[in-house]
Design a protein around this motif. Structure first.
Motif, mmCIF file in Angstrom:
data_model
loop_
_atom_site.group_PDB
_atom_site.id
_atom_site.type_symbol
_atom_site.label_atom_id
_atom_site.label_comp_id
_atom_site.label_asym_id
_atom_site.label_seq_id
_atom_site.Cartn_x
_atom_site.Cartn_y
_atom_site.Cartn_z
ATOM 1 N N ASP A 140 -28.122 -57.309 13.857
ATOM 2 C CA ASP A 140 -27.528 -57.601 12.549
ATOM 3 C C ASP A 140 -26.852 -56.396 11.906
ATOM 4 N N GLU A 141 -27.207 -55.198 12.346
ATOM 5 C CA GLU A 141 -26.627 -53.995 11.771
ATOM 6 C C GLU A 141 -25.181 -53.853 12.228
ATOM 7 N N ASP A 142 -24.261 -53.709 11.293
ATOM 8 C CA ASP A 142 -22.836 -53.578 11.596
ATOM 9 C C ASP A 142 -22.335 -54.713 12.485
ATOM 10 N N LEU A 143 -22.774 -55.930 12.196
ATOM 11 C CA LEU A 143 -22.445 -57.092 13.026
ATOM 12 C C LEU A 143 -20.943 -57.296 13.174
ATOM 13 N N LEU A 144 -20.209 -57.172 12.093
ATOM 14 C CA LEU A 144 -18.758 -57.373 12.165
ATOM 15 C C LEU A 144 -18.108 -56.316 13.048
ATOM 16 N N VAL A 145 -18.497 -55.073 12.880
ATOM 17 C CA VAL A 145 -17.932 -53.987 13.686
ATOM 18 C C VAL A 145 -18.236 -54.214 15.163
ATOM 19 N N GLU A 146 -19.481 -54.544 15.472
ATOM 20 C CA GLU A 146 -19.879 -54.771 16.865
ATOM 21 C C GLU A 146 -19.115 -55.950 17.465
ATOM 22 N N THR A 147 -18.966 -57.016 16.692
ATOM 23 C CA THR A 147 -18.226 -58.193 17.170
ATOM 24 C C THR A 147 -16.783 -57.816 17.468
ATOM 25 N N GLU A 148 -16.164 -57.084 16.557
ATOM 26 C CA GLU A 148 -14.771 -56.677 16.756
ATOM 27 C C GLU A 148 -14.611 -55.811 18.000
ATOM 28 N N GLU A 178 -20.220 -63.246 17.822
ATOM 29 C CA GLU A 178 -21.055 -62.987 16.644
ATOM 30 C C GLU A 178 -22.383 -63.733 16.744
#
Length: 159
Positions: A111-119, A102
């Protein structure tokens, strides 16, 4: 991200390798979330996990039972979940892995869809690459001017 300075990639990956064919990405997500939320009280409840992961309580119960059979959790009456020593160690590694990825993506400005990208990234990264990302994040934290130079460069390139 103070704890990340103590991050030991090899040990976390050794634990993952021990459970290689046993842990799915979903199991890792549960274990990471259980660890994250047990830091304050030492335990977490089934209903809390089901809410945080947006799953039905019976689904959370089934997953917790699977993780218990693997020796990573203790599941007590009334929905209380406790981590075993191995579960705590692996959960800590999974949370640190998440935080490193992250931070790296934030440093890139993604920063866009950061959680989704990290996952999406965290379940498919090697120990060596994760270690390198961790070092790069530390380097950037000591040289914040480089982050700004990179962002300025990106703005110029997109014009």
């Amino acid at each position: 991200m103070e704890e990340t300075s103590k991050f030991h990639t090899v040990r976390g990956y050794q634990l993952l390798m021990q459970n290689k064919n046993l842990l799915t990405s979903s199991m890792e997500d549960y274990l990471e979330m259980i660890y994250r939320n047990s830091l304050t009280e030492g335990y977490v409840r089934i209903n809390t996990i089901s809410e945080l992961l947006n799953v039905a309580a019976p689904s959370a119960t089934k997953m917790v039972q699977k993780l218990s059979k693997l020796g990573l959790l203790q599941y007590k009456k009334y929905g209380i979940i406790l981590l075993t020593d191995n579960g705590r160690e692996l959960g800590k590694f999974l949370l640190e892995r998440h935080n490193i990825i992250e931070s790296f993506l934030k440093n890139l400005g993604a920063d866009e869809d950061l959680l989704v990208e990290t996952e999406l990234v965290e379940h498919n990264i090697s120990a060596g690459t994760l270690s390198t990302l961790n070092m790069f994040n530390k380097f950037l934290s000591l040289n914040p001017d480089l982050i700004q130079k990179f962002r300025d460069f990106c703005k110029q390139e997109t014009k």
